[in-house]
Design an enzyme around this catalytic site. Structure first.
Site, PDB file in Angstrom:
ATOM      1  N   THR A  38      11.991  32.828  11.365  1.00 25.34           N
ATOM      2  CA  THR A  38      12.335  31.737  12.276  1.00 25.34           C
ATOM      3  C   THR A  38      13.755  31.284  11.940  1.00 25.34           C
ATOM      4  O   THR A  38      14.483  31.976  11.238  1.00 25.34           O
ATOM      5  CB  THR A  38      11.333  30.580  12.136  1.00 25.34           C
ATOM      6  OG1 THR A  38      11.311  30.139  10.765  1.00 25.34           O
ATOM      7  CG2 THR A  38       9.939  31.021  12.547  1.00 25.34           C
ATOM      8  N   ALA A  85       7.277  27.552   5.211  1.00 21.96           N
ATOM      9  CA  ALA A  85       7.030  26.209   5.738  1.00 21.96           C
ATOM     10  C   ALA A  85       8.167  25.789   6.655  1.00 21.96           C
ATOM     11  O   ALA A  85       9.309  26.225   6.498  1.00 21.96           O
ATOM     12  CB  ALA A  85       6.907  25.191   4.597  1.00 21.96           C
ATOM     13  N   THR A 102       2.590  25.802  11.294  1.00 22.45           N
ATOM     14  CA  THR A 102       2.995  26.585  10.122  1.00 22.45           C
ATOM     15  C   THR A 102       2.457  26.005   8.827  1.00 22.45           C
ATOM     16  O   THR A 102       1.856  26.712   8.013  1.00 22.45           O
ATOM     17  CB  THR A 102       4.533  26.674  10.042  1.00 22.45           C
ATOM     18  OG1 THR A 102       5.017  27.308  11.227  1.00 22.45           O
ATOM     19  CG2 THR A 102       4.967  27.469   8.821  1.00 22.45           C
ATOM     20  N   THR A 136       6.312  19.452  -1.857  1.00 22.23           N
ATOM     21  CA  THR A 136       7.504  18.612  -1.875  1.00 22.23           C
ATOM     22  C   THR A 136       7.211  17.238  -2.455  1.00 22.23           C
ATOM     23  O   THR A 136       6.068  16.762  -2.409  1.00 22.23           O
ATOM     24  CB  THR A 136       8.039  18.452  -0.431  1.00 22.23           C
ATOM     25  OG1 THR A 136       9.066  17.466  -0.393  1.00 22.23           O
ATOM     26  CG2 THR A 136       6.931  18.010   0.514  1.00 22.23           C
ATOM     27  N   ASP A 137       8.258  16.581  -2.944  1.00 23.82           N
ATOM     28  CA  ASP A 137       8.098  15.201  -3.408  1.00 23.82           C
ATOM     29  C   ASP A 137       7.856  14.236  -2.256  1.00 23.82           C
ATOM     30  O   ASP A 137       7.386  13.114  -2.448  1.00 23.82           O
ATOM     31  CB  ASP A 137       9.319  14.753  -4.219  1.00 23.82           C
ATOM     32  CG  ASP A 137      10.642  14.883  -3.467  1.00 23.82           C
ATOM     33  OD1 ASP A 137      10.653  15.342  -2.307  1.00 23.82           O
ATOM     34  OD2 ASP A 137      11.689  14.523  -4.056  1.00 23.82           O
ATOM     35  N   GLU A 138       8.155  14.675  -1.027  1.00 18.75           N
ATOM     36  CA  GLU A 138       8.042  13.768   0.116  1.00 18.75           C
ATOM     37  C   GLU A 138       6.596  13.393   0.448  1.00 18.75           C
ATOM     38  O   GLU A 138       6.357  12.436   1.185  1.00 18.75           O
ATOM     39  CB  GLU A 138       8.748  14.363   1.333  1.00 18.75           C
ATOM     40  CG  GLU A 138      10.238  14.519   1.108  1.00 18.75           C
ATOM     41  CD  GLU A 138      11.013  14.817   2.382  1.00 18.75           C
ATOM     42  OE1 GLU A 138      10.657  14.268   3.439  1.00 18.75           O
ATOM     43  OE2 GLU A 138      11.974  15.597   2.311  1.00 18.75           O
ATOM     44  N   TYR A 162       6.746  16.054   8.934  1.00 16.18           N
ATOM     45  CA  TYR A 162       6.949  17.087   7.911  1.00 16.18           C
ATOM     46  C   TYR A 162       6.138  16.790   6.660  1.00 16.18           C
ATOM     47  O   TYR A 162       5.334  17.613   6.207  1.00 16.18           O
ATOM     48  CB  TYR A 162       8.434  17.218   7.559  1.00 16.18           C
ATOM     49  CG  TYR A 162       8.657  17.915   6.237  1.00 16.18           C
ATOM     50  CD1 TYR A 162       8.165  19.198   6.014  1.00 16.18           C
ATOM     51  CD2 TYR A 162       9.329  17.288   5.196  1.00 16.18           C
ATOM     52  CE1 TYR A 162       8.351  19.834   4.792  1.00 16.18           C
ATOM     53  CE2 TYR A 162       9.527  17.922   3.970  1.00 16.18           C
ATOM     54  CZ  TYR A 162       9.031  19.189   3.776  1.00 16.18           C
ATOM     55  OH  TYR A 162       9.205  19.820   2.560  1.00 16.18           O
ATOM     56  N   LYS A 166       2.820  18.712   4.975  1.00 11.85           N
ATOM     57  CA  LYS A 166       2.790  19.265   3.625  1.00 11.85           C
ATOM     58  C   LYS A 166       1.680  18.615   2.791  1.00 11.85           C
ATOM     59  O   LYS A 166       1.023  19.296   2.000  1.00 11.85           O
ATOM     60  CB  LYS A 166       4.148  19.079   2.946  1.00 11.85           C
ATOM     61  CG  LYS A 166       5.252  19.957   3.509  1.00 11.85           C
ATOM     62  CD  LYS A 166       4.963  21.452   3.353  1.00 11.85           C
ATOM     63  CE  LYS A 166       5.003  21.895   1.905  1.00 11.85           C
ATOM     64  NZ  LYS A 166       4.818  23.376   1.786  1.00 11.85           N
ATOM     65  N   ASN A 192      16.113  20.734  -3.033  1.00 14.40           N
ATOM     66  CA  ASN A 192      16.795  21.906  -3.579  1.00 14.40           C
ATOM     67  C   ASN A 192      18.173  22.064  -2.950  1.00 14.40           C
ATOM     68  O   ASN A 192      18.412  21.663  -1.812  1.00 14.40           O
ATOM     69  CB  ASN A 192      15.991  23.172  -3.272  1.00 14.40           C
ATOM     70  CG  ASN A 192      14.857  23.416  -4.228  1.00 14.40           C
ATOM     71  OD1 ASN A 192      14.681  24.522  -4.730  1.00 14.40           O
ATOM     72  ND2 ASN A 192      14.037  22.403  -4.490  1.00 14.40           N
TER      73      ASN A 192
END
Length: 361
Positions: A38, A85, A102, A136-138, A162, A166, A192
């Site tokens: 993608t 992802a 996804t 992720t930390d999110e 998002y 996750k 990152n």
């Protein structure tokens, strides 16, 4: 263990760096790379691998469970490292659908394939397989200025499509461990940066725009705080988890820093000034432009990495200034890659969609 690894999303930024890292650690490992290519994935990221003969690329969708099952059988996969992802908050605000498909459905498909081939058909020894999920930390939400850093036990409180998708995938992975006994580990990483990152994210976006004399867009006051993790440090941490991590455990991975976004941008500008003092855009900081903040923008993230340091002996080795210097240098030396990615992936169309209508503050 770790003889035949399936890397999902291995043509993307972190996934391709991970493939390179593994090949430097053990060139005998067979790496199967499943990527749909993608917008953020490209075979440009897979050129000049250290050991291309032990890398097999498959262009397909992780949601194609039958294909995943066939890959697990045919290549005798004993380890899945799941990077694939949708990962950009801005894109999730414009179109959440792909994130649900996804990040949630795709992860479910992988888990079901692993359960069927590993646990039901017993194609591999249950004691030697591993499903490692990159998160992720999110998923933890946002922090106030004086809040303690996120720990592995911090309750989930996602704030965007998002991060919600996750968080959902994390819960699915844990459920397969508890319900079916699937051997899993999870890592939650901070922001990152480094080579091969698609230039919609802050650091490569700033580098690209500065090189071409375009505005450097800063959301709001630019005082949003993130923990920045150099991608090779992240790869090293994942490798440590695969080798020594305890089944069923989660590990936070971070760069052990908390600069505001505006500091990141001004540092990049200073590095570009040093690299090209004769640039017509010197000083590059003149290009900084504050724009309307995105909706629900989390104010601060911070990662407590004591657990992975204590249990696995990992800690980041690249400090922020060094990492930014390496990143700027890489992009300056790889303009062919940058031009190919921009042309191939319709990058400019996305930038126009995301930033149109944002006014100066």
């Amino acid at each position: 263990m770790n003889r035949n690894i399936l890397v999902t999303g291995g043509a993307g930024f972190i996934g391709s760096n991970f493939i390179r890292y593994v090949q430097t650690q053990d060139p005998t490992i067979n790496l199967v790379n499943l990527d749909l290519l993608t917008y953020a994935g490209s075979t440009e990221n897979l050129k000049d691998l250290p050991n291309p003969k032990n890398h097999h690329f498959i262009n397909d969708d992780i949601c194609n469970q039958v294909q995943v099952e066939n890959i697990l059988r045919e290549h005798q996969i004993d380890t899945i490292v799941h990077f694939a992802a949708e990962s950009h908050v801005d894109r999730s605000l414009k179109g959440p659908d792909a994130f649900i498909q996804t990040n949630i459905v795709g992860t479910f498909s992988l888990l079901e394939a692993a359960r069927k081939v590993w646990l039901i058909e017993q194609k591999q020894n249950k004691d030697t397989v591993r499903f490692h999920h990159i998160s992720t930390d999110e998923v933890y939400g946002t922090l106030a200025p004086n809040d303690p850093a996120f720990e592995e036990t911090t309750p989930y409180a996602p704030t965007s499509p998002y991060s919600a998708s996750k968080a959902s995938s994390d819960h699915l992975v844990r459920s397969y461990a508890h319900s079916f006994g699937l051997p899993i580990t999870i890592s939650n990483c901070s922001n990152n940066y480094g080579p091969h990152q698609f230039p919609e994210k802050l650091i490569p976006l700033v580098i690209l725009n500065a090189l071409t004399g375009k505005a450097l867009p800063i959301y709001g006051d630019g005082m949003q705080i993130r923990d920045w993790l150099y991608v090779e440090d992240h790869c090293e941490a994942i490798w440590a988890i695969l080798q020594k991590g305890k089944i069923g455990e989660s590990y936070n991975i971070g760069g052990d820093n908390q600069p505001p976004n505006i500091e990141i941008v001004t540092t990049i500008c200073a590095l570009l000034d040093e690299a090209n003092p004769s640039s017509e855009y010197y000083p590059h900081s003149q290009l900084i432009k504050h724009v309307t903040d995105r909706p629900g923008h989390d104010r601060r993230y911070a990662m407590n990495i004591e657990k992975i340091h204590r249990e696995l002996g990992w800690q980041p080795s690249v400090d922020l200034r060094e990492g930014l210097q390496k990143t700027v240098t890489w992009y300056l030396e790889h303009t062919d890659w940058l031009n190919a990615i921009i042309k191939e992936k319709g990058y400019q169309n996305w930038v126009e969609i995301n930033y149109q209508g944002r006014e100066n503050q």
